[in-house]
Motif scaffolding. Structure first.
Motif, short mmCIF file in Angstrom:
data_model
loop_
_atom_site.label_atom_id
_atom_site.label_comp_id
_atom_site.label_asym_id
_atom_site.label_seq_id
_atom_site.Cartn_x
_atom_site.Cartn_y
_atom_site.Cartn_z
N PRO A 405 -4.93 -1.51 10.30
CA PRO A 405 -4.99 -2.93 10.66
C PRO A 405 -5.94 -3.73 9.76
CG PRO A 405 -5.11 -1.55 12.63
CD PRO A 405 -5.24 -0.63 11.46
N ILE A 406 -6.99 -3.08 9.25
CA ILE A 406 -7.93 -3.77 8.37
C ILE A 406 -7.37 -3.93 6.96
CG2 ILE A 406 -10.25 -3.62 7.34
CD1 ILE A 406 -11.14 -2.07 9.80
N LEU A 407 -6.62 -2.91 6.50
CA LEU A 407 -6.19 -2.88 5.10
C LEU A 407 -4.89 -3.62 4.83
CD1 LEU A 407 -6.98 0.84 4.16
CD2 LEU A 407 -8.17 -1.21 3.36
N LEU A 408 -4.07 -3.85 5.84
CA LEU A 408 -2.74 -4.44 5.60
C LEU A 408 -2.80 -5.77 4.83
CD1 LEU A 408 -0.65 -3.63 8.80
CD2 LEU A 408 -0.21 -2.88 6.45
N PRO A 409 -3.66 -6.71 5.22
CA PRO A 409 -3.72 -7.95 4.43
C PRO A 409 -4.13 -7.70 2.98
CG PRO A 409 -4.82 -8.23 6.55
CD PRO A 409 -4.56 -6.77 6.39
N THR A 410 -5.01 -6.71 2.76
CA THR A 410 -5.45 -6.39 1.40
C THR A 410 -4.31 -5.83 0.57
OG1 THR A 410 -7.62 -5.88 2.34
CG2 THR A 410 -7.22 -5.16 0.08
N LEU A 411 -3.43 -5.04 1.21
CA LEU A 411 -2.29 -4.46 0.49
C LEU A 411 -1.42 -5.56 -0.09
CD1 LEU A 411 -1.18 -1.58 2.90
CD2 LEU A 411 -2.72 -1.46 0.94
N GLU A 412 -1.20 -6.60 0.69
CA GLU A 412 -0.38 -7.71 0.20
C GLU A 412 -1.05 -8.38 -1.00
OE1 GLU A 412 0.29 -10.29 3.47
OE2 GLU A 412 1.25 -8.74 4.72
N ALA A 413 -2.37 -8.55 -0.91
CA ALA A 413 -3.09 -9.20 -2.01
C ALA A 413 -3.08 -8.35 -3.28
CB ALA A 413 -4.54 -9.48 -1.59
N MET A 414 -3.05 -7.01 -3.10
CA MET A 414 -3.06 -6.10 -4.24
C MET A 414 -1.65 -5.72 -4.70
SD MET A 414 -6.10 -5.29 -5.33
CE MET A 414 -7.79 -5.62 -4.82
N ASP A 415 -0.63 -6.31 -4.09
CA ASP A 415 0.77 -6.03 -4.44
C ASP A 415 1.09 -4.54 -4.30
OD1 ASP A 415 3.34 -6.75 -5.20
OD2 ASP A 415 2.96 -6.36 -7.33
N VAL A 416 0.64 -3.96 -3.18
CA VAL A 416 0.94 -2.55 -2.88
C VAL A 416 2.04 -2.52 -1.83
CG1 VAL A 416 0.02 -0.40 -1.93
CG2 VAL A 416 -1.41 -1.82 -3.41
N SER A 417 3.11 -1.80 -2.10
CA SER A 417 4.24 -1.70 -1.17
C SER A 417 3.79 -1.04 0.13
CB SER A 417 5.36 -0.87 -1.81
OG SER A 417 6.28 -0.43 -0.83
N ALA A 418 4.14 -1.67 1.27
CA ALA A 418 3.78 -1.10 2.56
C ALA A 418 4.49 0.23 2.80
CB ALA A 418 4.13 -2.08 3.68
N LEU A 419 5.74 0.36 2.33
CA LEU A 419 6.46 1.63 2.46
C LEU A 419 5.75 2.73 1.68
CD1 LEU A 419 10.29 0.83 2.11
CD2 LEU A 419 9.10 1.67 4.13
N TRP A 420 5.39 2.43 0.45
CA TRP A 420 4.70 3.40 -0.39
C TRP A 420 3.36 3.79 0.21
CZ3 TRP A 420 -0.04 3.36 -2.75
CH2 TRP A 420 -0.27 4.35 -3.71
N PHE A 421 2.64 2.79 0.74
CA PHE A 421 1.30 3.06 1.26
C PHE A 421 1.36 3.97 2.48
CE2 PHE A 421 -2.60 1.95 3.61
CZ PHE A 421 -3.54 2.25 2.63
N GLY A 422 2.42 3.88 3.28
CA GLY A 422 2.56 4.77 4.42
C GLY A 422 2.56 6.23 3.99
N VAL A 423 3.34 6.54 2.96
CA VAL A 423 3.39 7.91 2.44
C VAL A 423 2.03 8.29 1.87
CG1 VAL A 423 4.52 9.44 0.78
CG2 VAL A 423 5.83 7.63 1.92
N PHE A 424 1.42 7.39 1.14
CA PHE A 424 0.14 7.63 0.49
C PHE A 424 -0.95 7.94 1.52
CE2 PHE A 424 -3.77 5.81 -1.52
CZ PHE A 424 -3.83 6.63 -2.64
#
Length: 502
Positions: A405-424
C-alpha cells in the motif's frame, strides 16, 4: 552423532539442567516482552503528541513493526496500530466507520473467491499422496544427468510448492525425502541441503499462487494476468538452479557423488514411464488452470473452481482404499482455517491503507523517493536490499501487506509495471525466508537434518546450511538482476492472453 553435555549427566541432574534452561528461556521471553511493550508505549505517546499527521503515521508504522517482532499475529499487528492511529487523528466516528466497513470491503472482492478454490485444490493434492509421487517421477527422469538427483529435486520442488501453496510445507516434505537420497548417492552435504532449501522458491510464482492472488487484490490488477505473469519467471528460475547443479556435476563431480562409488541405481525406461502414470493427475490440473485461463475459456475464478473439482476427483480416486471421505474432510477443514487466516490478515491490510490515506504518509514517501532522483534500476536495487533484510524477520505475506500500500504510488512514478512488481516482490519475499542469519527455511532444514533417517550418519551443522546458501543465493540474486533488466520476462506472457473477467 552429536552428544550434548546434558546427555552425560545423571537423570536427576538432567532434569535440573532442563529446568534451568527453561527458566532462562522464560526470563528471556519476559525480558523481550517487557522491552517490546515499553517501546510500544513510547510509540503510543509519540503518536498522541505528534505535530503532523505524517509523523503520527510513522509512529503507527513503528508500532506495527514492534508487534511483528514480538511475534504477534500479522492481522492484529496491522489492525491495532491502524485503529489507534485513526482514533488519534480523526476520533471515534472515523474509527467506528472503519470497523464497520473494512472487514466486509477488504475480503468481498470477486477476485478473492478464487483463493479458497486454490487452497482447497492444494490440500486435496497433498491428501491424495500425489506430492511424493511427483518427487519419485522427477528422480526417475533426471537421475541419469550429472547432478541428476539434485536436478530432479529442483523440478519436484517447483511442482510441489506450486500445487501445495506452501513453501515451508513443501520444504519439510522434500527435505525428508530428498536429502537422504542425495547423501546416499554421495552428494556433498552442503549441496544436498542447499538444493532442498532453494527448490521451493519458484513454486509461489507458478500458478496457482495464493500470494499472487493476494497481491492482485491489494494492487487492483486483474487476477488472471497476474497469475500468468509469474509462470515464465518461475519456470526459468527452476531451470537456472537446475543448470547450476548440472554445472557442478560437470566441473566438480565429487560434490554430486560422481567418482565416489556411491552413485544411485540407474532408472530404467520402464520405471520412468511408470512414474508418469502415477502422476497423470498433475498435468491434468495444469491443463485445466493454464489452458482455461490462457485461452479465455475460464475466468480465474472458474479455473480455480474447475481445478479444485478435478483435485477432488483425483483425491477420491487415489485414496479410494484409504478412507477417501476422511481425507476430503481434512482438506476442507484445513482450507477453511487457511482461508480465514488470510482474510483476517487482509482486513488488517485494509485498515493500514485507510490509515495511510488519513495521514498522507504514502504521498510523502512517494515524493521523498522521487526527489532522490533514483532511476528505475536504482530504485529496484534499493528495494532488493530492503526486502531481503525484512525477510529475515517477516514472512512473505506480512511483508507484502505492510509495504505494497505504501509503494504503489511510487511504482507509478517510477514507471514500474504493477504486474511485473507482483512477481518481483513475491520472489523477494521468498528469498528473504532463506537469507541468513534469520531466514526461517534455513532453520527448518537444519532441524530436519537432525533426524538419523535424514542425515544417514553425517553431521550437518548450521554452518553447513549457511555455507550451502552462500553457494546458491548468488544464483537467485543474478536472476533478480535479469528480471530488472528484462521485465518482459514477466509481462510478455500475460500480453498474449485472451481477455477474461475475474
Amino acid at each position: 552423532m552429536t552428544i550434548s553435555p546434558t546427555q552425560l549427566l545423571p537423570a536427576d541432574t538432567k532434569a535440573e539442567a532442563r529446568a534451568a534452561q527453561e527458566a532462562r528461556a522464560g526470563r528471556g521471553s519476559w525480558l523481550t516482552l517487557g522491552i517490546g511493550l515499553a517501546l510500544f508505549a513510547g510509540c503510543l505517546a509519540g503518536l498522541f503528541t505528534s505535530p503532523t499527521p505524517q509523523i503520527a503515521g510513522m509512529w503507527c508504522i513503528a508500532m506495527m513493526l514492534i508487534l511483528l517482532f514480538l511475534a504477534v499475529p500479522a492481522a492484529i499487528a496491522l489492525a491495532v496500530p491502524s485503529l489507534i492511529g485513526v482514533y488519534a487523528l480523526s476520533g471515534i466516528p472515523a474509527t467506528v466507520n472503519i470497523l464497520s466497513t473494512s472487514p466486509f470491503h477488504s475480503v468481498s472482492q470477486w477476485s478473492y473467491s478464487v483463493l479458497p478454490m486454490f487452497i482447497f485444490m492444494g490440500m486435496l493434492l497433498t491428501q491424495s499422496g500425489l506430492t511424493s509421487k511427483i518427487y519419485r517421477a522427477a528422480d526417475h527422469w533426471f537421475s541419469w544427468l550429472p547432478g541428476g538427483i539434485g536436478i530432479g529435486t529442483t523440478a519436484a520442488g517447483a511442482g510441489l510448492s506450486s500445487v501445495s501453496g506452501s513453501t515451508i510445507g513443501m520444504t519439510y516434505a522434500l527435505g525428508r525425502a530428498g536429502i537422504p537420497e542425495m547423501l546416499r548417492a554421495g552428494y556433498d552435504r552442503r549441496v544436498a541441503v542447499g538444493t532442498v532449501i532453494v527448490a521451493g522458491l519458484p513454486g509461489n510464482l507458478i500458478p496457482p499462487s495464493i500470494l499472487l492472488v493476494v497481491y492482485a487484490g491489494i494492487a487492483s490488477v486483474p487476477v488472471g494476468p497476474q497469475l500468468i505473469a509469474g509462470t515464465l519467471p518461475g519456470i526459468l528460475l527452476a531451470v537456472t538452479f537446475a543448470v547450476f547443479i548440472f554445472l557442478l556435476g560437470l566441473f566438480a563431480p565429487a560434490l554430486v557423488g560422481k567418482g565416489t562409488g556411491a552413485e544411485a541405481v540407474a532408472s530404467t525406461w520402464r520405471d520412468r514411464f511408470r512414474s508418469l502414470g502415477d502422476i497423470w493427475g498433475f498435468p491434468l490440473i495444469l491443463i485445466v488452470l493454464f489452458g482455461g485461463m490462457f485461452s479465455g475459456a475460464f475466468t480465474p475464478t472458474e479455473a480455480g473452481a474447475a481445478a479444485a473439482f478435478a483435485a477432488l476427483l483425483l483425491c477420491l480416486l487415489y485414496t479410494r482404499r484409504d478412507k477417501p471421505l476422511t481425507r476430503v474432510s481434512q482438506a476442507a477443514i484445513s482450507t477453511v482455517s487457511a482461508t480465514a487466516a488470510i482474510f483476517f490478515i487482509m482486513i488488517g491490510a485494509e485498515m493500514l491503507t485507510k490509515l495511510l490515506a488519513i495521514t498522507g504518509l504514502a504521498p510523502m514517501i512517494t515524493g521523498f523517493i522521487t526527489d532522490l532522483g533514483l532511476s528505475r534500476i536504482s530504485f529496484l536495487l534499493v528495494l532488493v536490499v530492503v526486502y531481503l533484510i525484512m525477510g529475515m524477520f517477516f514472512d512473505t505475506l506480512s511483508m507484502m501487506l505492510l509495504t505494497i500500500p505504501i509503494l504503489l504510488p511510487t511504482l507509478e512514478a517510477m514507471d514500474v509495471s504493477a504486474l511485473w512488481f507482483g512477481v518481483f516482490v513475491v520472489l523477494l519475499g521468498e528469498l528473504g525466508m532463506i537469507t541468513p542469519p534469520v531466514g526461517i527455511l534455513s532453520y527448518i532444514v537444519h532441524n530436519i537434518t537432525k533426524a538419523p533417517e535424514v542425515n544417514l550418519g553425517h553431521t550437518i551443522t548450521l554452518k553447513d546450511v549457511f555455507t550451502a546458501l552462500l553457494w546458491f543465493l548468488p544464483i537467485a540474486v543474478l536472476f533478480l538482476a535479469l528480471m530488472i533488466l528484462f521485465p518482459e520476462m514477466a509481462t510478455w506472457l500475460p500480453a498474449q492472453m485472451n481477455p477474461a473477467g475475474g
